[in-house]
Design an enzyme around this catalytic site. Structure first.
Site, short mmCIF file in Angstrom:
data_model
loop_
_atom_site.label_atom_id
_atom_site.label_comp_id
_atom_site.label_asym_id
_atom_site.label_seq_id
_atom_site.Cartn_x
_atom_site.Cartn_y
_atom_site.Cartn_z
N HIS A 89 0.99 -1.31 0.26
CA HIS A 89 0.50 0.41 -0.06
C HIS A 89 0.93 1.49 0.25
CE1 HIS A 89 -3.54 2.48 0.65
NE2 HIS A 89 -3.72 3.00 1.30
N SER A 90 0.86 2.61 -1.28
CA SER A 90 1.17 3.65 -0.57
C SER A 90 2.87 3.47 -1.27
CB SER A 90 1.80 3.76 0.42
OG SER A 90 1.51 5.64 -0.01
N MET A 91 3.79 3.56 -0.37
CA MET A 91 5.11 3.01 -0.66
C MET A 91 5.09 1.98 -0.80
SD MET A 91 8.25 3.32 2.34
CE MET A 91 8.02 2.45 3.18
#
Length: 235
Positions: free
Chosen positions: A86-88
């Site tokens: 998720h995200s990074m």
């Protein structure tokens, strides 16, 4: 037990191991609710990155490609496996998918790599701007943001993680694994166009949008786990 596996070694009996990578500032514990839904078909394996929780004594990574170098051997030998980030964590998972052979790559809360320039500067922002950004993203408890001692523990790791994401430049245009991309309907940083752009990075890409902001992933555990299982053919 290796410190990168705080919830135990991946199961040798599961049909697929799902390695999960956290968002900036996050840790393996962010996937503890997922881990509680593991079963004989899909073993959920949160990966602990250096500089957090049981690895707090280690320096956090500041370069994504160096971090991926260290993770290749972590997942090696556990085939078949899939990756979720998720995200990074989505960017880490994408680069890791280019170096390994996952059954499927799951990316969440991230625009496609081809839209990134590698010239971000959020990791250099002054303290008050970082705190304001965390409030905007709505993923950090107010009790943490209002406690200087807790912030002093969080911010160095967060700045390192933001440096990982801000300075990242893709090393590959496409991956062999099929991709499932998830986004939030009101995510201020991942518009639908940025999510759909993942279609440029694999032959087979499925895109789904769930209600919520950037941290929709923390509010739809059961739904996401079920979708992951379905995309892996385990539903």
């Amino acid at each position: 037990m290796r410190p990168c596996f705080p919830y135990g070694e991946p199961s040798a009996r599961a049909r697929v191991r799902l390695f999960c990578l956290p968002y900036a500032g996050g840790a393996a514990s962010s996937y503890h609710p997922w881990w509680q839904h593991r079963d004989g078909a899909v073993d959920v394996v949160p990966i602990q990155l250096p500089g957090r929780e049981n690895r707090v004594g280690e320096d956090p990574a500041t370069d994504l490609h160096a971090l991926v170098d260290s993770l290749v051997d972590v997942v090696a030998g556990y085939e078949p496996f899939a990756l979720f980030g998720h995200s990074m964590g989505a960017l880490i998972a994408y680069e890791l998918a280019g170096r390994t052979a996952p059954e499927r790559l799951f990316v969440s809360g991230s625009v496609a790599p081809g839209t990134l320039t590698g010239t971000g500067t959020t990791y250099r922002w002054p303290r008050h701007e970082v705190i304001a950004e965390l409030r905007r993203l709505n993923g950090t408890p107010a009790a943490v943001l209002d406690d200087d001692d807790l912030l002093n523990l969080l911010l160095p790791r967060l700045r390192a993680d933001w440096q990982v994401a801000d300075t990242y430049r893709p090393s590959t245009a496409r991956v062999a694994a099929p991709i499932s991309a998830f986004g939030g309907t009101s995510d201020p940083d991942v518009p639908l166009a940025g999510l759909l752009a993942w279609r440029k990075h694999a032959e087979d890409v499925r895109t789904r949008v769930l209600p919520g902001d950037h941290f929709f992933v923390d509010r739809h555990t059961r739904t996401l786990v079920d979708l992951v299982r379905a995309d892996l053919g385990m539903s």
